[in-house]
Design an enzyme around this catalytic site. Structure first.
Site, PDB file in Angstrom:
ATOM      1  N   THR A   1       0.826  -1.199  -0.199  1.00  0.00           N
ATOM      2  CA  THR A   1      -0.075  -0.080  -0.109  1.00  0.00           C
ATOM      3  C   THR A   1       0.961   1.268   0.085  1.00  0.00           C
ATOM      4  O   THR A   1       1.691   1.400   0.997  1.00  0.00           O
ATOM      5  CB  THR A   1      -1.014   0.121   1.228  1.00  0.00           C
ATOM      6  OG1 THR A   1      -1.796  -1.022   1.127  1.00  0.00           O
ATOM      7  CG2 THR A   1      -1.865   1.140   1.341  1.00  0.00           C
TER       8      THR A   1
ATOM      9  N   LYS B   1      -7.812   0.923  -2.551  1.00  0.00           N
ATOM     10  CA  LYS B   1      -7.230   0.479  -1.235  1.00  0.00           C
ATOM     11  C   LYS B   1      -7.458   1.680  -0.343  1.00  0.00           C
ATOM     12  O   LYS B   1      -7.767   1.391   0.807  1.00  0.00           O
ATOM     13  CB  LYS B   1      -5.593   0.191  -1.346  1.00  0.00           C
ATOM     14  CG  LYS B   1      -5.033  -0.325   0.080  1.00  0.00           C
ATOM     15  CD  LYS B   1      -5.890  -1.335   0.821  1.00  0.00           C
ATOM     16  CE  LYS B   1      -5.185  -1.482   2.209  1.00  0.00           C
ATOM     17  NZ  LYS B   1      -3.975  -2.285   2.177  1.00  0.00           N
TER      18      LYS B   1
ATOM     19  N   LYS C   1       0.058   5.366   8.306  1.00  0.00           N
ATOM     20  CA  LYS C   1       0.880   5.476   7.082  1.00  0.00           C
ATOM     21  C   LYS C   1      -0.018   5.653   6.037  1.00  0.00           C
ATOM     22  O   LYS C   1      -0.054   6.339   5.068  1.00  0.00           O
ATOM     23  CB  LYS C   1       2.124   4.478   6.803  1.00  0.00           C
ATOM     24  CG  LYS C   1       2.861   4.777   5.568  1.00  0.00           C
ATOM     25  CD  LYS C   1       2.253   3.781   4.376  1.00  0.00           C
ATOM     26  CE  LYS C   1       2.421   2.353   4.719  1.00  0.00           C
ATOM     27  NZ  LYS C   1       1.895   1.354   3.407  1.00  0.00           N
TER      28      LYS C   1
END
Length: 288
Positions: free
Chosen positions: A97, A172, A240
Site C-alpha cells: 500500500t 485501497k 501511514k
C-alpha cells in the site's frame, strides 16, 4: 505454472509467497534480512537471492510486499533493483500500500524498461494472507492483469481489475477510509456496552446479525473486549495508509473529516505505546 519472485517476507509476504509455492509455482524470494529468506526456503523450498535483481532474473512475474514508498523504490530501482533483473515482457506486481505518486513513478520506469506493472494492494490482514483469502484490488493494463491474476489467485479470495495503473491504490484508499470509521464506531459501541454493564458477547451476537454487523465485529470483538492487540495490522502502518488517504483526498477535493479524526485517535494510541498494536486497539483510548 509460472516462474516467480517474491520480494519482502513480512507478516503478509511470508505466507503469500508460501501459497505460490504450494500452488506449484517456482518461487525465488528476497528479504532485506537474509535469515527470514532462509527460513522461508527451509519451510517451502524454492530459492533465495541476495538482491532483488538476482531474485527477479528469469521470472515471469515479480511480486512485492514491502513497507512504504521508499522501501518500494529501493527494491525496484538501481543496479540491484528488481527492474534491472527483469526481462522485457515480465510483469511486476506490487502488493504494497503506497502513494499514487510512487505508483505512477515506478509504472513509468517499468514501461521504459519494457516491463508490465500492476499495482495490487491487498486487504484481509495477516489472517487473510495466512489463509490465502485476501481481497486484491488491481490497476494495470488488461493484458498485464490477465497474466498476473491466475498466479495471484494462489492467495486471493477475490482479485479484480479496477482500472488502469493506480486504480488499485485508489481502491485501497477507499478500503482504509471505510475501515477507519468502522473500527472507531465499533470501539465506541463495545466500550458503551461495557460501561452499561451488558454482556459484550451477547450484545455482539445480537447486533452482528443486523445492519451493524461487520467482519471487524465478528472477528475482533472478543480480543477488543479483553484488551488483546498483539496481532493483525499495526497502528503504525494504518497511520501511514491514512496519511496517503488524507493527502490524496486534499488533491481530489474529497472531504474526509471522519478519517482525519480517527487518524488523530490512532496518534493517541501510538502515544500510549501501541504503535505495533492491531488497529482494533482504538478501544484502548476509551477503556484505559
Amino acid at each position: 505454472m509460472a516462474k516467480t519472485a517474491f520480494l519482502g517476507l513480512g507478516v503478509m509476504g511470508f505466507p503469500m509467497a508460501g501459497h505460490l509455492a504450494a500452488a506449484g509455482h517456482q518461487v525465488t524470494v528476497f528479504n532485506r534480512s537474509p535469515a527470514k529468506a532462509e527460513a522461508w526456503v527451509g519451510r517451502h523450498g524454492g530459492a533465495s537471492a541476495a538482491t532483488p535483481r538476482e531474485a527477479a532474473q528469469g521470472a515471469d512475474l515479480v511480486m512485492c510486499c514491502v513497507g512504504n514508498d521508499d522501501d518500494l523504490r529501493q527494491v525496484c530501482l538501481g543496479p540491484d533493483g528488481a527492474f534491472a533483473g527483469m526481462a522485457q515482457g515480465a510483469v511486476f506486481v506490487d502488493h504494497t500500500t503506497v502513494s499514487a505518486k510512487v505508483t505512477e513513478e515506478l509504472a513509468q520506469a517499468a514501461a521504459e524498461a519494457g516491463i508490465g506493472y500492476v499495482d495490487a494492494p491487498v486487504s484481509g490482514g495477516q489472517a487473510g494472507a495466512e489463509n490465502g483469502q485476501l481481497s486484491i484490488m488491481c490497476g494495470g493494463t488488461v493484458a498485464d492483469f490477465d497474466r498476473a491474476a491466475p498466479v495471484i489467485d494462489a492467495y486471493a479470495k477475490i482479485c479484480r481489475r479496477m482500472g488502469d495503473v493506480g486504480a488499485g491504490q485508489m481502491t485501497k484508499m477507499c478500503n482504509q477510509i471505510a475501515i477507519a470509521g468502522l473500527v472507531q464506531a465499533l470501539s465506541e459501541s463495545l466500550a458503551f456496552a461495557q460501561k452499561a454493564g451488558l454482556d459484550v458477547a451477547d450484545v455482539v451476537e445480537v447486533i452482528s446479525q443486523g445492519a451493524a454487523g461487520s467482519w471487524q465485529m465478528v472477528n475482533r470483538h472478543a480480543t477488543m473486549h479483553r484488551g488483546e492487540f498483539e496481532h493483525g495490522f499495526a497502528v503504525d502502518w494504518m497511520r501511514k495508509d491514512l496519511a496517503i488517504c488524507l493527502q490524496t483526498g486534499d488533491q481530489l477535493g474529497a472531504a474526509l473529516p471522519v478519517t482525519a479524526l480517527v487518524d488523530q485517535f490512532y496518534k493517541d494510541v501510538q502515544a500510549m505505546g501501541g504503535g505495533r498494536w492491531d488497529t482494533s486497539s482504538l478501544i484502548a483510548r476509551l477503556t484505559r
